[in-house]
Design a protein around this motif. Structure first.
Motif, PDB file in Angstrom:
ATOM      1  N   ASP A   1       0.817  -1.218   0.000  1.00 48.53           N
ATOM      2  CA  ASP A   1       0.000   0.000   0.000  1.00 48.53           C
ATOM      3  C   ASP A   1       0.850   1.267   0.000  1.00 48.53           C
ATOM      4  OD1 ASP A   1      -2.351  -1.403  -0.044  1.00 48.53           O
ATOM      5  OD2 ASP A   1      -2.665  -1.342   2.125  1.00 48.53           O
ATOM      6  N   ILE A   2       1.931   1.262   0.782  1.00 51.97           N
ATOM      7  CA  ILE A   2       2.724   2.494   0.914  1.00 51.97           C
ATOM      8  C   ILE A   2       3.956   2.503   0.009  1.00 51.97           C
ATOM      9  CG2 ILE A   2       1.969   2.934   3.270  1.00 51.97           C
ATOM     10  CD1 ILE A   2       4.735   1.840   4.174  1.00 51.97           C
ATOM     11  N   ALA A   3       4.192   1.392  -0.709  1.00 53.39           N
ATOM     12  CA  ALA A   3       5.382   1.324  -1.561  1.00 53.39           C
ATOM     13  C   ALA A   3       5.015   1.047  -3.014  1.00 53.39           C
ATOM     14  CB  ALA A   3       6.342   0.258  -1.032  1.00 53.39           C
TER      15      ALA A   3
ATOM     16  N   ILE B   1       9.985   0.114  -0.961  1.00 52.68           N
ATOM     17  CA  ILE B   1       9.730   0.050   0.471  1.00 52.68           C
ATOM     18  C   ILE B   1      10.898   0.582   1.275  1.00 52.68           C
ATOM     19  CG2 ILE B   1      10.562  -2.327   0.665  1.00 52.68           C
ATOM     20  CD1 ILE B   1       7.668  -0.694   2.664  1.00 52.68           C
ATOM     21  N   SER B   2      12.118   0.419   0.752  1.00 57.84           N
ATOM     22  CA  SER B   2      13.295   0.899   1.474  1.00 57.84           C
ATOM     23  C   SER B   2      13.347   2.420   1.504  1.00 57.84           C
ATOM     24  CB  SER B   2      14.574   0.350   0.838  1.00 57.84           C
ATOM     25  OG  SER B   2      14.662   0.768  -0.514  1.00 57.84           O
ATOM     26  N   ALA B   3      12.711   3.055   0.526  1.00 56.50           N
ATOM     27  CA  ALA B   3      12.726   4.517   0.455  1.00 56.50           C
ATOM     28  C   ALA B   3      11.691   5.154   1.372  1.00 56.50           C
ATOM     29  CB  ALA B   3      12.491   4.960  -0.984  1.00 56.50           C
ATOM     30  N   THR B   4      10.752   4.367   1.840  1.00 51.82           N
ATOM     31  CA  THR B   4       9.690   4.931   2.679  1.00 51.82           C
ATOM     32  C   THR B   4      10.128   5.125   4.118  1.00 51.82           C
ATOM     33  OG1 THR B   4       8.806   2.742   3.254  1.00 51.82           O
ATOM     34  CG2 THR B   4       7.933   3.817   1.263  1.00 51.82           C
ATOM     35  N   ASN B   5      11.163   4.346   4.531  1.00 50.89           N
ATOM     36  CA  ASN B   5      11.598   4.375   5.934  1.00 50.89           C
ATOM     37  C   ASN B   5      10.431   4.106   6.880  1.00 50.89           C
ATOM     38  OD1 ASN B   5      14.459   4.977   5.692  1.00 50.89           O
ATOM     39  ND2 ASN B   5      13.804   6.969   4.911  1.00 50.89           N
TER      40      ASN B   5
ATOM     41  N   ALA C   1      -1.408  -9.987   6.173  1.00 48.17           N
ATOM     42  CA  ALA C   1      -0.676  -9.222   5.165  1.00 48.17           C
ATOM     43  C   ALA C   1      -1.178  -7.791   5.053  1.00 48.17           C
ATOM     44  CB  ALA C   1      -0.798  -9.923   3.805  1.00 48.17           C
ATOM     45  N   GLU C   2      -2.392  -7.528   5.536  1.00 50.34           N
ATOM     46  CA  GLU C   2      -2.968  -6.187   5.469  1.00 50.34           C
ATOM     47  C   GLU C   2      -2.400  -5.252   6.524  1.00 50.34           C
ATOM     48  OE1 GLU C   2      -5.458  -4.760   3.318  1.00 50.34           O
ATOM     49  OE2 GLU C   2      -4.681  -6.439   2.158  1.00 50.34           O
ATOM     50  N   PHE C   3      -1.762  -5.816   7.563  1.00 47.89           N
ATOM     51  CA  PHE C   3      -1.227  -5.008   8.658  1.00 47.89           C
ATOM     52  C   PHE C   3       0.255  -5.297   8.869  1.00 47.89           C
ATOM     53  CE2 PHE C   3      -5.773  -5.570  10.303  1.00 47.89           C
ATOM     54  CZ  PHE C   3      -6.205  -4.400   9.674  1.00 47.89           C
ATOM     55  N   GLN C   4       1.071  -4.956   7.868  1.00 49.18           N
ATOM     56  CA  GLN C   4       2.507  -5.248   7.931  1.00 49.18           C
ATOM     57  C   GLN C   4       3.328  -4.068   8.437  1.00 49.18           C
ATOM     58  OE1 GLN C   4       2.942  -6.285   3.776  1.00 49.18           O
ATOM     59  NE2 GLN C   4       3.143  -8.473   4.271  1.00 49.18           N
ATOM     60  N   VAL C   5       2.879  -2.865   8.137  1.00 51.20           N
ATOM     61  CA  VAL C   5       3.654  -1.667   8.485  1.00 51.20           C
ATOM     62  C   VAL C   5       2.725  -0.584   9.025  1.00 51.20           C
ATOM     63  CG1 VAL C   5       5.453  -2.076   6.762  1.00 51.20           C
ATOM     64  CG2 VAL C   5       3.412  -0.752   6.135  1.00 51.20           C
ATOM     65  N   ALA C   6       3.337   0.373   9.720  1.00 51.81           N
ATOM     66  CA  ALA C   6       2.587   1.566  10.124  1.00 51.81           C
ATOM     67  C   ALA C   6       2.547   2.516   8.934  1.00 51.81           C
ATOM     68  CB  ALA C   6       3.259   2.222  11.323  1.00 51.81           C
ATOM     69  N   ARG C   7       1.409   3.116   8.697  1.00 49.95           N
ATOM     70  CA  ARG C   7       1.268   3.953   7.508  1.00 49.95           C
ATOM     71  C   ARG C   7       2.200   5.168   7.579  1.00 49.95           C
ATOM     72  NH1 ARG C   7      -4.846   6.061   8.968  1.00 49.95           N
ATOM     73  NH2 ARG C   7      -4.288   7.224  10.856  1.00 49.95           N
TER      74      ARG C   7
ATOM     75  N   VAL D   1       3.187   7.395  10.879  1.00 47.81           N
ATOM     76  CA  VAL D   1       4.431   7.024  11.558  1.00 47.81           C
ATOM     77  C   VAL D   1       5.545   6.996  10.520  1.00 47.81           C
ATOM     78  CG1 VAL D   1       5.624   5.287  12.948  1.00 47.81           C
ATOM     79  CG2 VAL D   1       3.158   5.630  13.226  1.00 47.81           C
ATOM     80  N   VAL D   2       6.557   7.850  10.686  1.00 47.24           N
ATOM     81  CA  VAL D   2       7.683   7.904   9.742  1.00 47.24           C
ATOM     82  C   VAL D   2       9.004   7.972  10.486  1.00 47.24           C
ATOM     83  CG1 VAL D   2       6.410   8.995   7.848  1.00 47.24           C
ATOM     84  CG2 VAL D   2       7.466  10.417   9.600  1.00 47.24           C
ATOM     85  N   LYS D   3      10.028   7.397   9.870  1.00 45.98           N
ATOM     86  CA  LYS D   3      11.375   7.516  10.408  1.00 45.98           C
ATOM     87  C   LYS D   3      12.052   8.769   9.871  1.00 45.98           C
ATOM     88  CE  LYS D   3      12.294   2.548  10.970  1.00 45.98           C
ATOM     89  NZ  LYS D   3      13.133   1.423  10.528  1.00 45.98           N
ATOM     90  N   ASP D   4      11.686   9.119   8.635  1.00 41.78           N
ATOM     91  CA  ASP D   4      12.295  10.269   7.966  1.00 41.78           C
ATOM     92  C   ASP D   4      11.192  11.232   7.544  1.00 41.78           C
ATOM     93  OD1 ASP D   4      14.441  10.656   5.006  1.00 41.78           O
ATOM     94  OD2 ASP D   4      13.632  12.105   6.433  1.00 41.78           O
ATOM     95  N   PRO D   5      11.172  12.441   8.088  1.00 42.43           N
ATOM     96  CA  PRO D   5      10.104  13.385   7.725  1.00 42.43           C
ATOM     97  C   PRO D   5      10.139  13.819   6.271  1.00 42.43           C
ATOM     98  CG  PRO D   5      11.794  14.466   9.024  1.00 42.43           C
ATOM     99  CD  PRO D   5      12.115  13.010   9.065  1.00 42.43           C
TER     100      PRO D   5
END
Length: 516
Positions: A401-403, A410-414, A424-430, A460-464
């Motif tokens: 969904d986010i990549a 996916i690596s660029a989304t941090n 599989a629908e809940f793998q990452v924080a949006r 939720v992000v690691k990199d703004p």
């Protein structure tokens, strides 16, 4: 005036109407001709106050509350040995309706209004605490037409034969089930036993059928205005509920016995040979000691005042010990009292919520809304006023969904990745609100266009500085006082396709934290 009285007592008067008005609203004035003009008061009764479901209990409670009458003292009469009624429960009932309780209202006087109220209370209890007879079924019988001891057992449908209530001939249990399959009232209860190999049935000592619970009583024991002695039996799958239902029935209508507020006990013999006397708590009620707390008496005056308030709520109370304890008698009508907080609630009702003074708590801080939340609420109002519908989507989503769907690796989304996702629908924080909104639109494709949605929530992000995939040349970055706070533009066609959409979408995404 009555509306105010109901409010003071913790009830709500919904409507004042009449039978004629109800029919007129539903079917027109022509159909309402000949209907009664008697005024009807519709009162909203709390789900746990079974004692207020009939006129007798409601009027009694209000009169005690207004201190016009004293709280009645219920008395359980235990007959001399060999003279009382017995209900014998056999082991055959174990897999169907294993529990039974019973009592007798002796030398009762019915009028038409009392009789109608008696039947009406049974039906109300059946629909509420009895859960449409699934937990408890109530049977009421003219005791003078039958002879004890009574037997509660279970037999094959073909072995049960009797004349059902208000019928002219006898039927087997199987025929009775067929007879009531189209009945607008009783057909709703047939499923409770129709697939069982044995049906519950209650006999007297001469083999007369009292009832086939939870479906129908026998016509032989039908009560009428001339009935003087009523045998009440409650069978079911929940013994606690059965006890409560029996208590409510006998306490509400023992008022009309020759000796008011008395009920004759019945001995129930269980399959293991043990016996119990029912009703259980009608003799004196249960005693409860409430330790008065300083905060409570500061609000509701003194312990003696608190005792008076509780007595008005049908909880007879008096101060004991050094004056800091209350001894409270819980009558059999108040099955809703299961904790001290229930008693305190009744005291607050009697005192009057509007009479409790508002004070600032003695704390070192005063609560206030966070600036971010305050701004969020203002934005919600403005967006809704602009014609947008608010959506509330999941904070977790799939990596796709986010990549992939947004044209980003996916690596660029941090993104923050869940270590052990359950699906599989809940793998990452949006990392953006966009996927949730696009999936919401996808789920509502058949709705008329345009669909205008918005969501204000956390990501939720690691990199703004994480990016979004928009259509090249049709996107812009939003700056406020030199700081980037968001992006707007047309969503890329590849993103649209991956979310199974066929219409172009425009998006504005703003980080509102810098505004705080």
């Amino acid at each position: 005036e009555f509306d105010e009285l109901c409010f003071e007592f913790g009830l709500e008067l919904d409507e004042i109407t009449s039978e004629k008005d109800i029919i007129s609203k539903e079917k027109g004035e022509e159909k309402a001709k000949g209907a009664s003009d008697v005024v009807l008061y519709k009162i909203d009764v709390p789900a746990n106050r079974y004692d207020l479901l009939c006129l007798e209990g409601l009027v009694r409670g209000l009169q005690v509350f207004k201190e016009r009458i004293n709280l009645p003292k219920f008395e359980k009469i235990i007959p001399a040995e060999g003279e009382g009624q017995r209900l014998i429960v056999t082991e055959q009932t174990a897999q169907i309706r294993p529990h039974a309780v019973a009592a007798v209202l002796r030398n009762i006087t019915f009028t038409k209004d009392r009789y109608d109220s008696f039947i009406d209370l049974q039906e109300k209890l059946h629909q509420n605490i009895c859960r449409k007879r699934a937990l408890v079924a109530i049977g009421t019988h003219d005791l003078d037409t039958i002879t004890g001891p009574f037997t509660f057992t279970a037999k094959a449908p073909s072995e049960i034969k009797f004349k059902p209530l208000n019928q002219s001939k006898e039927y087997t249990a199987s025929q009775i089930m067929d007879l009531y399959r189209t009945d607008s009232h009783l057909r709703h209860y047939l499923h409770l036993i129709e697939n069982k190999p044995r049906y519950p049935v209650i006999y007297d000592s001469n083999g007369v059928v009292l009832s086939m619970p939870p479906i129908i009583n026998g016509d032989h024991t039908k009560i009428s205005l001339k009935t003087r002695n009523v045998f009440i039996e409650c069978t079911g799958t929940d013994i606690t509920k059965a006890k409560i239902v029996l208590d409510i029935m006998v306490t509400m209508f023992s008022e009309y016995c020759e000796k008011p507020f008395t009920v004759e006990a019945v001995e129930v013999v269980h399959p293991n040979g043990k016996t119990h006397i029912y009703p259980v708590s009608t003799a004196l009620g249960d005693l409860c000691v409430l330790r008065e707390r300083a905060s409570l008496t500061q609000t509701l005056e003194t312990p003696s005042s608190l005792a008076k308030l509780l007595t008005r709520m049908c909880l007879k109370s008096h101060v004991t010990g050094n004056g800091n304890h209350l001894e409270i008698e819980i009558p059999p009508t108040r099955a809703d009292i299961i904790h001290a907080c229930d008693i305190v609630e009744d005291a607050a009702i009697a005192y009057g919520y509007n009479n409790i003074q508002m004070v600032i708590p003695k704390t070192y801080t005063i609560a206030n809304q966070l600036p971010l939340n305050k701004l969020t609420e203002l934005l919600r109002l403005d967006l809704a006023a602009a014609g947008f519908t608010e959506a509330l989507t999941f904070a977790l989503c799939s990596q796709e969904d986010i990549a992939d769907k947004l044209g980003t690796d996916i690596s660029a989304t941090n993104a923050v990745i869940i270590a052990n996702p359950k699906t599989a629908e809940f793998q990452v924080a949006r990392t953006t609100l966009l996927p949730g909104l696009l999936k919401t639109i996808a789920a509502n494709r058949k709705m008329p266009l345009p669909l205008k949605l918005f969501e204000i929530s956390d990501i939720v992000v690691k990199d703004p500085n994480a990016g979004t995939a928009f259509f090249p040349g049709r996107c812009a970055e939003v700056f406020v006082k030199g700081q980037s706070v968001g992006k707007l533009g047309v969503v890329h066609p590849d993103v649209i396709t991956k979310f199974e959409l066929t219409m172009p979408c425009s998006v504005l995404e703003i980080n509102i934290e810098p505004f705080v």
